[in-house]
Scaffold this active site. Structure first.
Site, PDB file in Angstrom:
ATOM      1  N   SER A 103      -4.091  34.426  17.143  1.00 34.20           N
ATOM      2  CA  SER A 103      -3.608  34.013  15.826  1.00 34.20           C
ATOM      3  C   SER A 103      -3.651  35.220  14.905  1.00 34.20           C
ATOM      4  O   SER A 103      -4.470  36.132  15.092  1.00 34.20           O
ATOM      5  CB  SER A 103      -4.503  32.908  15.248  1.00 34.20           C
ATOM      6  OG  SER A 103      -4.263  32.715  13.861  1.00 34.20           O
ATOM      7  N   TYR A 161     -13.042  29.913  13.256  1.00 31.07           N
ATOM      8  CA  TYR A 161     -11.677  29.995  13.778  1.00 31.07           C
ATOM      9  C   TYR A 161     -11.244  31.451  13.952  1.00 31.07           C
ATOM     10  O   TYR A 161     -10.755  31.839  15.022  1.00 31.07           O
ATOM     11  CB  TYR A 161     -10.707  29.255  12.860  1.00 31.07           C
ATOM     12  CG  TYR A 161      -9.283  29.295  13.377  1.00 31.07           C
ATOM     13  CD1 TYR A 161      -8.924  28.565  14.510  1.00 31.07           C
ATOM     14  CD2 TYR A 161      -8.303  30.060  12.750  1.00 31.07           C
ATOM     15  CE1 TYR A 161      -7.628  28.606  15.005  1.00 31.07           C
ATOM     16  CE2 TYR A 161      -7.009  30.103  13.236  1.00 31.07           C
ATOM     17  CZ  TYR A 161      -6.673  29.372  14.361  1.00 31.07           C
ATOM     18  OH  TYR A 161      -5.396  29.430  14.845  1.00 31.07           O
TER      19      TYR A 161
END
Length: 263
Positions: A141, A154
């Site tokens: 990501s 995350y």
């Protein structure tokens, strides 16, 4: 490379990027093994792909945060000699302050984003290497490069995916196996549901469509990119970032501390 009798495995295939990868790989001539928790969605996708492309599609319903179910997928990756591609797409997002978080939820996130991806990669690698060809795509990501007050875990998991992939690329530099890391920014998927962030609160110009993200990622793979950032206009910016990191390496481990730390 011919894709006849070659199989691609896609995790998290029941929605979002995983569904798009499944469709694109079927279009490229791969048979498929689709992995996700939602059996009904997987069967619908599999039926659509079979009727549209004529490819063989197997469905494996599995929660990759569950050790027993993960082991079933690992065994398939170890033993199915038709497997040529693994798309490690399954992942989740929790974007909340740690001070108000459920540690069990974050443990499950780490199990999915880090542990499952690692174990599946280890399971598939010997076969790909022995067969003399193969591709692994690890979905990281853009948050691997951009930490926020709500993204501690995350961003940490996605940074792991990036560095894990970069180290594996070095390990396999002389191997016929290709490994790519993909760092999408915000994509219009169900990942955001229950993440703690409302996708609609983000500027529309910052949100990419699923189809565009996967098409860009595959174009990067075809071009031989080791790291693909779908929205980055100039690849030279990433290359400059990597060059700056490389300049640190000779001085990261020395016998004496830096002068500024010595009285």
């Amino acid at each position: 490379m011919t894709t006849q009798n070659k199989t691609a495995v896609v995790t998290g295939a029941s929605a979002g990027l995983g569904t798009a990868y499944a469709q694109r790989l079927a279009d490229r001539g791969y048979d498929l093994i689709l992995v996700a928790r939602n059996a009904a969605r997987l069967e619908t996708l599999a039926s659509d792909i079979r009727s549209r492309t004529g490819r063989a599609v197997d469905v494996v319903t599995a929660d990759l945060t569950d050790a027993a179910q993960l082991s079933v997928v690992e065994e398939r990756l170890r033993t199915d000699e038709s497997i040529a591609v693994l798309i490690n797409n399954a992942g989740g997002a929790l974007l909340t302050p740690l001070t108000a978080s459920d540690p069990a939820a974050y443990e499950a996130l780490i199990n999915l984003n880090v542990t499952a991806l690692t174990r599946l990669t280890i399971a598939v690698l010997p076969g790909l290497t022995a067969r003399g060809h193969g591709t692994i795509v690890n979905i990281s990501s853009a948050m691997a490069l951009n930490s926020l007050p709500i993204s501690a875990v995350y961003s940490g998991t996605k940074s792991y995916v990036l560095t894990f992939t970069q180290a594996l690329q070095q390990e396999l530099a002389e191997s016929p196996v290709t490994v790519q890391a993909v760092l999408p920014g915000a994509v219009r998927t169900e990942l955001w549901d229950g993440s703690g962030v409302d996708l609609e609160a983000l500027p529309d110009e910052s949100i990419m469509s699923v189809d565009d993200a996967v098409d860009a990622a595959l174009a990067g793979l075809d071009a031989g990119e080791l790291v693909t950032i779908p929205s980055l206009p100039e690849i030279s910016d990433w290359e400059s970032f990597e060059k700056a990191r490389q300049t640190l390496l000779p001085n990261l481990s020395l016998r004496v501390p830096a002068d500024r730390y010595r009285g």
